[in-house]
Design a protein around this motif. Sequence first.
Motif, mmCIF file in Angstrom:
data_model
loop_
_atom_site.group_PDB
_atom_site.id
_atom_site.type_symbol
_atom_site.label_atom_id
_atom_site.label_comp_id
_atom_site.label_asym_id
_atom_site.label_seq_id
_atom_site.Cartn_x
_atom_site.Cartn_y
_atom_site.Cartn_z
ATOM 1 N N LYS A 64 -1.126 -12.546 -14.204
ATOM 2 C CA LYS A 64 -2.018 -11.400 -14.056
ATOM 3 C C LYS A 64 -2.495 -11.347 -12.611
ATOM 4 C CE LYS A 64 -2.247 -10.599 -18.556
ATOM 5 N NZ LYS A 64 -1.952 -9.385 -19.237
ATOM 6 N N VAL A 65 -2.325 -10.190 -11.967
ATOM 7 C CA VAL A 65 -2.725 -10.027 -10.571
ATOM 8 C C VAL A 65 -3.615 -8.798 -10.441
ATOM 9 C CG1 VAL A 65 -0.695 -11.186 -9.637
ATOM 10 C CG2 VAL A 65 -0.612 -8.746 -10.057
ATOM 11 N N HIS A 66 -4.414 -8.751 -9.388
ATOM 12 C CA HIS A 66 -5.330 -7.623 -9.173
ATOM 13 C C HIS A 66 -4.736 -6.562 -8.263
ATOM 14 C CE1 HIS A 66 -8.597 -9.547 -11.296
ATOM 15 N NE2 HIS A 66 -8.341 -10.663 -10.627
ATOM 16 N N SER A 67 -3.656 -6.855 -7.597
ATOM 17 C CA SER A 67 -3.033 -5.932 -6.659
ATOM 18 C C SER A 67 -1.997 -5.059 -7.367
ATOM 19 C CB SER A 67 -2.368 -6.733 -5.538
ATOM 20 O OG SER A 67 -1.699 -5.878 -4.663
ATOM 21 N N ARG A 68 -1.799 -3.833 -6.865
ATOM 22 C CA ARG A 68 -0.791 -2.936 -7.443
ATOM 23 C C ARG A 68 0.608 -3.292 -6.994
ATOM 24 N NH1 ARG A 68 -1.917 1.723 -4.840
ATOM 25 N NH2 ARG A 68 0.029 2.527 -5.630
ATOM 26 N N ILE A 69 0.731 -3.892 -5.807
ATOM 27 C CA ILE A 69 2.033 -4.286 -5.269
ATOM 28 C C ILE A 69 1.951 -5.765 -4.913
ATOM 29 C CG2 ILE A 69 3.697 -3.959 -3.409
ATOM 30 C CD1 ILE A 69 2.716 -1.061 -3.229
ATOM 31 N N ILE A 70 2.877 -6.530 -5.413
ATOM 32 C CA ILE A 70 2.890 -7.955 -5.130
ATOM 33 C C ILE A 70 4.244 -8.334 -4.543
ATOM 34 C CG2 ILE A 70 1.195 -8.552 -6.889
ATOM 35 C CD1 ILE A 70 4.594 -9.578 -7.663
ATOM 36 N N SER A 71 4.301 -9.493 -3.940
ATOM 37 C CA SER A 71 5.571 -9.990 -3.421
ATOM 38 C C SER A 71 5.927 -11.279 -4.158
ATOM 39 C CB SER A 71 5.486 -10.240 -1.921
ATOM 40 O OG SER A 71 4.585 -11.282 -1.647
ATOM 41 N N ASN A 87 6.315 -3.220 -7.569
ATOM 42 C CA ASN A 87 5.287 -2.222 -7.825
ATOM 43 C C ASN A 87 4.828 -2.374 -9.269
ATOM 44 O OD1 ASN A 87 3.746 0.065 -8.218
ATOM 45 N ND2 ASN A 87 5.092 1.374 -7.001
ATOM 46 N N LEU A 88 3.523 -2.510 -9.483
ATOM 47 C CA LEU A 88 2.970 -2.725 -10.813
ATOM 48 C C LEU A 88 2.200 -1.518 -11.332
ATOM 49 C CD1 LEU A 88 1.696 -6.375 -10.270
ATOM 50 C CD2 LEU A 88 3.825 -5.637 -11.326
ATOM 51 N N ASP A 89 2.547 -0.315 -10.867
ATOM 52 C CA ASP A 89 1.835 0.885 -11.304
ATOM 53 C C ASP A 89 2.084 1.203 -12.773
ATOM 54 O OD1 ASP A 89 0.567 1.341 -8.923
ATOM 55 O OD2 ASP A 89 2.111 2.700 -8.169
ATOM 56 N N PRO A 93 4.278 -5.725 -18.172
ATOM 57 C CA PRO A 93 4.741 -6.642 -17.129
ATOM 58 C C PRO A 93 6.004 -6.143 -16.430
ATOM 59 C CG PRO A 93 5.218 -7.536 -19.301
ATOM 60 C CD PRO A 93 4.435 -6.286 -19.518
ATOM 61 N N ALA A 94 6.143 -6.515 -15.158
ATOM 62 C CA ALA A 94 7.340 -6.206 -14.377
ATOM 63 C C ALA A 94 7.931 -7.536 -13.926
ATOM 64 C CB ALA A 94 6.990 -5.342 -13.175
ATOM 65 N N GLU A 104 1.855 -8.745 -14.041
ATOM 66 C CA GLU A 104 1.204 -7.586 -14.662
ATOM 67 C C GLU A 104 -0.094 -7.300 -13.922
ATOM 68 O OE1 GLU A 104 0.145 -5.876 -19.106
ATOM 69 O OE2 GLU A 104 0.554 -7.985 -18.846
ATOM 70 N N HIS A 105 -0.346 -5.994 -13.711
ATOM 71 C CA HIS A 105 -1.574 -5.582 -13.039
ATOM 72 C C HIS A 105 -2.740 -5.724 -13.990
ATOM 73 C CE1 HIS A 105 -4.305 -2.390 -11.253
ATOM 74 N NE2 HIS A 105 -4.206 -3.324 -10.331
ATOM 75 N N GLU A 106 -3.760 -6.447 -13.542
ATOM 76 C CA GLU A 106 -4.961 -6.635 -14.348
ATOM 77 C C GLU A 106 -6.017 -5.658 -13.864
ATOM 78 O OE1 GLU A 106 -6.749 -10.601 -16.072
ATOM 79 O OE2 GLU A 106 -7.187 -10.394 -13.941
ATOM 80 N N HIS A 107 -6.424 -4.742 -14.728
ATOM 81 C CA HIS A 107 -7.374 -3.698 -14.335
ATOM 82 C C HIS A 107 -8.786 -4.207 -14.370
ATOM 83 C CE1 HIS A 107 -4.211 -0.711 -14.365
ATOM 84 N NE2 HIS A 107 -3.790 -1.258 -15.499
#
Length: 107
Positions: A64-71, A87-89, A93-94, A104-107
């Motif tokens: 789980k990440v807070h950013s919309r785009i991760i590397s 891109n996690l828009d 999960p991606a 996965e983007h954590e809102h």
Amino acid sequence: MFARLRRYSTKIVPQAPNRPTTWSASQQPKELATSGPRFEQTLWEYQPNPPSAQELIAQVPVKKVHSRIISCDGGGGALGHPKVYINLDKPGPAACGYCGLRFEHEH
């Protein structure tokens, strides 16, 4: 700026079984190919059947990440893979196209 990334399924696909017959005219049958000093253990039910890479990566929890785009670079420095941006828009999960790690983007 960012390349289109494919989304991969997390469905586990079983490993392909060995072929029961030869597929080439120059190939020896299994009984002949596995006899001789090179093969001491020919009881196939005792041969190791390691889990597939898909089964192993499915056991890793989704990050789980807070950013919309991760590397993702696979970790491990030089033992990883080329850095890719994910891109996690979209919801859910991606997965990384190289190593299969899921984010996965954590809102």
